[in-house]
Design a protein around this motif. Structure first.
Motif, short mmCIF file in Angstrom:
data_model
loop_
_atom_site.label_atom_id
_atom_site.label_comp_id
_atom_site.label_asym_id
_atom_site.label_seq_id
_atom_site.Cartn_x
_atom_site.Cartn_y
_atom_site.Cartn_z
N SER A 41 34.00 43.07 36.04
CA SER A 41 35.08 44.02 35.77
C SER A 41 36.14 43.42 34.86
O SER A 41 36.63 44.09 33.94
CB SER A 41 35.71 44.47 37.10
OG SER A 41 34.78 45.08 37.94
N VAL A 42 36.47 42.14 35.08
CA VAL A 42 37.47 41.49 34.24
C VAL A 42 36.97 41.37 32.81
O VAL A 42 37.68 41.68 31.85
CB VAL A 42 37.84 40.11 34.82
CG1 VAL A 42 38.72 39.34 33.84
CG2 VAL A 42 38.57 40.27 36.14
N LEU B 107 40.94 50.04 37.47
CA LEU B 107 39.55 50.17 37.04
C LEU B 107 38.68 50.12 38.27
O LEU B 107 38.62 49.10 38.96
CB LEU B 107 39.16 49.04 36.08
CG LEU B 107 37.70 49.06 35.60
CD1 LEU B 107 37.45 50.31 34.77
CD2 LEU B 107 37.39 47.81 34.80
N SER B 108 38.03 51.21 38.60
CA SER B 108 37.25 51.28 39.82
C SER B 108 35.95 50.53 39.63
O SER B 108 35.25 50.73 38.63
CB SER B 108 36.97 52.74 40.18
OG SER B 108 38.18 53.42 40.46
N PRO C 32 30.95 37.37 50.30
CA PRO C 32 29.63 37.57 49.68
C PRO C 32 29.69 37.31 48.17
O PRO C 32 30.69 37.60 47.51
CB PRO C 32 29.32 39.04 49.98
CG PRO C 32 30.14 39.38 51.18
CD PRO C 32 31.39 38.55 51.07
N ALA C 33 28.60 36.79 47.65
CA ALA C 33 28.55 36.49 46.22
C ALA C 33 28.67 37.74 45.37
O ALA C 33 29.15 37.68 44.23
CB ALA C 33 27.25 35.75 45.89
N SER C 34 28.26 38.89 45.91
CA SER C 34 28.34 40.13 45.14
C SER C 34 29.78 40.50 44.82
O SER C 34 30.05 41.08 43.76
CB SER C 34 27.66 41.27 45.91
OG SER C 34 28.27 41.45 47.18
N ASP C 35 30.73 40.19 45.71
CA ASP C 35 32.13 40.49 45.44
C ASP C 35 32.63 39.74 44.21
O ASP C 35 33.34 40.31 43.37
CB ASP C 35 33.00 40.13 46.65
CG ASP C 35 32.75 41.03 47.85
OD1 ASP C 35 32.01 42.01 47.69
OD2 ASP C 35 33.29 40.75 48.94
N TYR C 36 32.25 38.48 44.11
CA TYR C 36 32.70 37.68 42.97
C TYR C 36 32.06 38.15 41.67
O TYR C 36 32.73 38.22 40.63
CB TYR C 36 32.37 36.21 43.24
CG TYR C 36 33.02 35.24 42.27
CD1 TYR C 36 34.40 35.23 42.11
CD2 TYR C 36 32.27 34.35 41.53
CE1 TYR C 36 35.01 34.33 41.23
CE2 TYR C 36 32.85 33.46 40.66
CZ TYR C 36 34.23 33.45 40.51
OH TYR C 36 34.83 32.58 39.64
N SER C 37 30.78 38.47 41.72
CA SER C 37 30.11 38.92 40.50
C SER C 37 30.68 40.25 40.02
O SER C 37 30.85 40.46 38.80
CB SER C 37 28.60 39.05 40.76
OG SER C 37 28.34 40.01 41.77
N VAL C 38 31.00 41.17 40.95
CA VAL C 38 31.59 42.45 40.56
C VAL C 38 32.95 42.23 39.93
O VAL C 38 33.31 42.85 38.91
CB VAL C 38 31.69 43.39 41.77
CG1 VAL C 38 32.56 44.60 41.47
CG2 VAL C 38 30.31 43.85 42.20
N PHE C 39 33.76 41.33 40.51
CA PHE C 39 35.08 41.06 39.96
C PHE C 39 34.98 40.45 38.57
O PHE C 39 35.70 40.85 37.64
CB PHE C 39 35.85 40.14 40.90
CG PHE C 39 37.20 39.72 40.38
CD1 PHE C 39 38.26 40.60 40.38
CD2 PHE C 39 37.39 38.44 39.87
CE1 PHE C 39 39.50 40.23 39.89
CE2 PHE C 39 38.62 38.06 39.37
CZ PHE C 39 39.68 38.95 39.39
N THR D 51 48.76 38.49 31.36
CA THR D 51 48.14 39.59 32.09
C THR D 51 47.42 39.04 33.31
O THR D 51 46.69 38.05 33.20
CB THR D 51 47.14 40.36 31.20
OG1 THR D 51 47.82 40.84 30.04
CG2 THR D 51 46.54 41.54 31.95
N LEU D 52 47.65 39.67 34.44
CA LEU D 52 47.05 39.24 35.70
C LEU D 52 46.08 40.31 36.17
O LEU D 52 46.43 41.48 36.30
CB LEU D 52 48.12 39.01 36.76
CG LEU D 52 47.63 38.72 38.18
CD1 LEU D 52 46.93 37.36 38.23
CD2 LEU D 52 48.78 38.75 39.18
N PHE D 53 44.84 39.91 36.43
CA PHE D 53 43.83 40.80 37.01
C PHE D 53 43.65 40.38 38.47
O PHE D 53 43.52 39.19 38.77
CB PHE D 53 42.49 40.66 36.28
CG PHE D 53 42.56 40.94 34.81
CD1 PHE D 53 42.34 42.20 34.32
CD2 PHE D 53 42.86 39.91 33.90
CE1 PHE D 53 42.40 42.46 32.96
CE2 PHE D 53 42.91 40.16 32.55
CZ PHE D 53 42.69 41.44 32.07
N SER D 54 43.61 41.33 39.35
CA SER D 54 43.43 41.02 40.76
C SER D 54 42.76 42.18 41.47
O SER D 54 42.76 43.32 40.98
CB SER D 54 44.77 40.71 41.43
OG SER D 54 45.63 41.83 41.37
#
Length: 519
Positions: A252-253, A266-267, A242-249, A476-479
């Motif tokens: 957050s980054v 980071l929740s 879903p596009a919402s998952d990408y926008s939230v990520f 730094t890696l964000f995942s």
């Protein structure tokens, strides 16, 4: 005297009508699919289609009708209202047939040759989303998207032209039929594609989000470069999520990068963002013995088989194989400890190449682990998994060529390998979950279809990297943090009891007897 009269039986003039079948519309059909179906039902060629559907005020209609060559990726030359009226569809459905029109910046490139899923084409379905370069497998069937004819290897232009629409849904070079259901008189209704067609709307939303946020991201990167900070590199958006998952990520980054927060977790709304930093590269340490090397932290020793097979691999493949091996041992020793008997017995009994076979179901956890290893190691016979690796792991090599992160040129090889190792570990766990869900579904269906498929990317995590690989600005890696609780819950659906193991042994015996009888 009666006068003779002559009456002429003249039928009243009828308005010319057109044939159309509402049950031939699947939803989200492409312009090619809609025009092909209309052309076949009314026996029209490309010139006659152009006469009907090309706009009169475009200034090119006469030339187009004389020699039609119209790109079906764009709707500028088409009369959308006329198409909606004759095809008995809403204007919005006609607009969705030209998916590139919804992309604001045109960042997503659409291929100019016809791309299709063979199974979808047999039912008369083709979506303009298949033309996207990022879409390489069908989300409904998992089959690779084809870009050329299977019979002759010719490509089919994604255009309204005479050669393409002489026989709709056929190869113009060899006339191979792509949609037999169209020409089968017994087919009264074209089979609909399985449920969950919202993936196309999710894809359109995701592409629009990418294009809408691209100027903002470029401005932030420009500002960071001006201030002497490293740019942020994001993973490509996953069109199967879903596009919402990408926008939230993404949000957050940017929140962590802009506020320079160093928290480990980071929740977010849908996921947990994990931040990992790599320290400066250390100089290699010489050790007098292998035992001393094993005791030193950070020293990794590449195991080489006696045959010297791994000596022929490049350094990146050897180091990545160590990461894959670590994930495999973690699954074997911790998550799958209760099913080790099922896995080992299945590998011993299935001693032939299973590609194309259909068998009874076995322990779904054992099936998932075997197919997961066969995918990554490029092995077709489960028994060969019990022996040392003697061939190049084609699945792992393919991942390095298609999914491994591309790092900045100024980075060291150590930093590149560090990022690749982290992403590979997460992807390996995600693909095992995909195989486990598939095995549980096949258990409910009662049969196992042993065939190679492109692994679905529904669970692949997003990642982002920042830093210059220096002491002052480390990598730094964000995942996204993997949902291990869901994986544990899926495994617990198959408890390893005495009765389960007995059923597993009986199933393996029946499969082996059936294979022997067939041979």
């Amino acid at each position: 005297m009666n006068v003779a009269r002559i009456f002429l039986d003249e039928p009243p003039p009828l308005e010319r009508g057109w044939c159309w079948r509402d049950d031939w519309v699947h939803g989200f059909d492409s312009a090619y699919a809609l025009l092909s179906k209309f052309a076949m039902l009314n026996a029209l060629n490309a010139a006659e289609l152009a006469q009907l559907f090309i706009r009169r005020d475009c200034g090119k209609k006469t030339a187009i009708v004389r020699s039609p060559t119209v790109d079906l990726r764009h709707s500028a030359l088409f009369d959308l209202a006329q198409m909606a009226r004759l095809l008995r569809l809403e204007t919005q459905q006609i607009q969705q047939a030209f998916l590139p029109e919804h992309l604001e910046n045109g960042r997503r490139r659409f291929r100019d040759v016809l791309c299709w899923c063979p199974q979808c084409a047999r039912t008369g379905f083709h979506s303009s989303a298949f033309q996207l370069e990022v879409v390489r497998s069908c989300p409904v069937h998992g089959d690779p998207i084809r870009t050329c004819c299977k019979t002759c290897g010719a490509v089919i232009p994604y255009q309204l032209q005479m050669a393409v629409f002489t026989q709709p849904f056929c190869c113009p070079a060899c006339h191979a039929d792509l949609a037999p259901a169209f020409r089968d008189p017994k087919e009264r209704l074209l089979a609909a594609i399985p449920p969950r067609t919202n993936w196309i709307s999710d894809l359109a939303t995701l592409c629009a989000f990418d294009d809408r946020t691209m100027p903002t991201q470029q401005e932030i990167i420009r500002r960071r470069t001006r201030d002497g900070l490293a740019p942020v590199v994001f993973a490509s958006s996953n069109w199967q999520r879903p596009a919402s998952d990408y926008s939230v990520f993404i949000d957050s980054v940017w929140q962590v990068v802009e506020t320079k927060q160093g928290s480990a977790h980071l929740s977010g709304t849908h996921a947990t963002l994990v931040v990992a930093s790599k320290g400066p590269s250390e100089l290699p340490i010489r050790c007098k013995s292998r035992r001393a090397a094993r005791r030193l932290p950070g020293i990794r020793r590449t195991k080489v088989s006696k045959s010297g097979t791994k000596n022929a691999w490049d350094e990146q493949l050897r180091l990545s194989y160590l990461v894959y091996g670590a994930v495999r041992r973690h699954l074997w020793r911790h998550l799958l400890k209760a099913h080790q008997y099922c896995i080992t017995s299945a590998a011993k009994h299935l001693d032939w190449r299973l590609e194309g076979f259909s068998t009874a179901t076995i322990c779904p956890v054992a099936e998932a682990f075997l197919r997961w290893r066969m995918h990554w190691e490029g092995i077709g016979t489960p028994t060969n998994l019990l022996t040392p690796q003697v061939t190049m792991p084609s699945g792992l090599a393919g991942w390095l060529g298609t999914h491994a992160p591309i790092c900045p040129l100024c980075w060291t090889r150590t930093a590149e390998q560090w990022v690749s190792d982290h992403v590979l570990g997460q992807h390996a766990i995600a693909t095992f979950r995909t195989f486990l869900e598939s095995a549980l579904a096949e258990q409910r269906a009662g049969r196992i279809a042993w065939h190679s498929v492109i692994v679905s990317a529904h669970h692949l995590p997003y990642w982002a990297i920042v830093g210059r690989d220096t002491v002052a600005d480390p990598v730094t890696l964000f995942s996204e943090n993997g949902d291990t609780s869901t994986l544990h819950a899926l495994i617990r659906q198959t408890p390893s009891t005495v009765q389960h193991q007995q059923w597993h042994r009986d199933s393996l015996h029946a499969i082996q007897c059936g294979a022997t009888a067939g041979a």
